[in-house]
Design an enzyme around this catalytic site. Structure first.
Site, mmCIF file in Angstrom:
data_model
loop_
_atom_site.group_PDB
_atom_site.id
_atom_site.type_symbol
_atom_site.label_atom_id
_atom_site.label_comp_id
_atom_site.label_asym_id
_atom_site.label_seq_id
_atom_site.Cartn_x
_atom_site.Cartn_y
_atom_site.Cartn_z
ATOM 1 N N ARG A 50 0.832 -1.211 0.000
ATOM 2 C CA ARG A 50 0.000 0.000 0.000
ATOM 3 C C ARG A 50 0.868 1.264 0.000
ATOM 4 O O ARG A 50 0.477 2.271 -0.565
ATOM 5 C CB ARG A 50 -0.923 0.013 1.226
ATOM 6 C CG ARG A 50 -1.678 -1.284 1.490
ATOM 7 C CD ARG A 50 -2.450 -1.788 0.294
ATOM 8 N NE ARG A 50 -3.201 -2.994 0.630
ATOM 9 C CZ ARG A 50 -3.677 -3.847 -0.249
ATOM 10 N NH1 ARG A 50 -3.454 -3.651 -1.546
ATOM 11 N NH2 ARG A 50 -4.355 -4.917 0.130
ATOM 12 N N HIS A 68 -2.768 -17.480 5.404
ATOM 13 C CA HIS A 68 -4.192 -17.367 5.676
ATOM 14 C C HIS A 68 -4.640 -18.712 6.245
ATOM 15 O O HIS A 68 -4.726 -19.682 5.495
ATOM 16 C CB HIS A 68 -4.983 -17.079 4.425
ATOM 17 C CG HIS A 68 -4.541 -15.857 3.664
ATOM 18 N ND1 HIS A 68 -3.457 -15.838 2.797
ATOM 19 C CD2 HIS A 68 -5.041 -14.594 3.645
ATOM 20 C CE1 HIS A 68 -3.330 -14.637 2.262
ATOM 21 N NE2 HIS A 68 -4.270 -13.852 2.756
ATOM 22 N N HIS A 126 -11.187 -12.937 -3.866
ATOM 23 C CA HIS A 126 -11.829 -11.638 -4.062
ATOM 24 C C HIS A 126 -13.010 -11.767 -5.020
ATOM 25 O O HIS A 126 -13.915 -10.928 -5.007
ATOM 26 C CB HIS A 126 -10.838 -10.622 -4.636
ATOM 27 C CG HIS A 126 -9.733 -10.257 -3.702
ATOM 28 N ND1 HIS A 126 -8.574 -10.993 -3.597
ATOM 29 C CD2 HIS A 126 -9.605 -9.234 -2.811
ATOM 30 C CE1 HIS A 126 -7.788 -10.444 -2.692
ATOM 31 N NE2 HIS A 126 -8.376 -9.379 -2.207
ATOM 32 N N ASP A 151 -10.375 -12.673 7.047
ATOM 33 C CA ASP A 151 -9.931 -11.924 5.876
ATOM 34 C C ASP A 151 -11.047 -10.922 5.559
ATOM 35 O O ASP A 151 -12.120 -10.933 6.191
ATOM 36 C CB ASP A 151 -9.658 -12.869 4.707
ATOM 37 C CG ASP A 151 -8.658 -12.304 3.700
ATOM 38 O OD1 ASP A 151 -8.415 -11.081 3.731
ATOM 39 O OD2 ASP A 151 -8.134 -13.077 2.885
#
Length: 339
Positions: free
Chosen positions: A71, A170, A182, A251
């Site tokens: 990010r 995860h 996603h 998540d």
């Protein structure tokens, strides 16, 4: 305290966000690219979040892995490599790869600590499998469980030395995914025996302070509910078989792998045994719905949160700039020597 982590819409807090966050008192926040412009701006944002709650140890998360998941980006911050580079280095010089991974993580932590971020969603302990979807891909630390665990341990140590808490992800393993979570729900049909490979790194590092689930359906364990929403997977596999007793985040609940409204997903995840509902996209209606549906934070979850945040070590470096330069120089020297 509301057992949720929320996103923020922009570069600074709106009046509505300040009022809502003050009222619902979430466990923490997560930072995305939309929240980042400069060091001064980002530090002002995180300081503003802390000021709402009066908690210096507020959990402020980010996905700063390196590679394609970062990010905070150039030219303001250095570019960090994806996990795969340490896997390749391990083939040449295992001890060097472990130390390089630790220094890299400590350097990441230095950049985060400077802007007031306290939690990095790293390392991935997902064991990379052939023919899996590339959503994990080069983010993984390898295909051999003990190598993944060794590098993952080094990353957790580097983050802690740099003053940041790491999150293993995860759980219980994302390396076999057939699709990007996603976009859709992956179904993993591997047997319980085959899945021991996926569990191994998490079992080795089951004392990690924080962890994150993956939204995958494992037919060997629960043929109806994905991991995040499955009491069987959370309790029997993650808590009991892996032995993980750290703070467990979902998540992102906005992912299309899950069905139902986002508040419904949060409620089901909490009922399954997740400690904290992660909601990244800062949609006020969803955040309000989550706060209304979730049971207030349990004493056990609060203990896990406090214990995790207490692992942050004071940096022994000088200022962040000189510390970062030294760490990167040491990392690069090791990698160049091995190459």
């Amino acid at each position: 305290m509301t057992p949720a982590v929320f996103g923020v819409t922009g570069l600074s807090l709106t009046a509505d966000e300040k009022a809502f966050f003050r009222d619902c008192d979430p466990a923490g926040y997560i930072i995305f690219g939309r929240n980042i412009e400069s060091k001064a701006q980002l530090r002002a944002l995180t300081d503003g979040l802390r000021a709402i709650h009066g908690r210096d140890d507020l959990a402020i998360l980010i996905d700063q892995e390196g590679g394609r998941v970062a990010r905070m980006q150039e030219p303001v911050w250095p570019k960090f490599p994806a996990g795969e580079i340490f896997d390749r280095l391990y083939d040449i010089a295992p001890a060097t790869a472990i130390e390089a991974a630790r220094l890299n993580a400590q350097a990441i932590a230095a950049t985060l600590r400077e802007v007031g971020i306290t939690v990095d969603c790293l390392p991935l302990l997902d064991v990379r499998q052939p023919n899996a979807d590339n959503v994990i891909g080069d983010r993984a630390l390898g295909s051999e469980p003990m190598r993944v665990a060794a590098l993952g341990r080094a990353i957790l140590d580097g983050l802690q030395r740099g003053g940041v808490v790491g999150v293993v992800k995860h759980l219980p393993g994302h390396g076999r995914t057939s699709v990007d979570t996603h976009k859709a729900l992956p179904t993993v049909t591997a047997s319980d025996q085959e899945l021991q490979l996926d569990l191994a790194p998490f079992r080795t590092l089951n004392q990690a302070p924080m962890g994150m689930t993956g939204h995958l359906l494992f037919t060997a364990w629960d043929a109806e509910q994905p991991s995040t929403l499955s009491k069987t997977v959370i309790q029997d596999i993650i808590r009991d078989r892996i032995g993980f007793d750290g703070l467990l985040f979902t998540d992102d609940l906005d992912m299309e792998a899950l069905s139902g409204t986002v508040p419904e997903r949060a409620e089901r995840a909490q009922a399954a045994g997740c400690d904290i509902a992660l909601n990244c996209w800062a949609r006020m209606d969803d955040m309000i719905g989550i706060a209304e549906r979730l049971v207030p934070m349990s004493e056990k979850t609060r203990q896990r949160l406090d214990r995790a945040m207490a692992t942050i070590a004071e940096s022994k470096g000088a200022d962040a700039v000189s510390e970062l330069a030294e760490l990167l120089d040491r990392r690069d020297s090791l990698m160049a020597a091995a190459a």
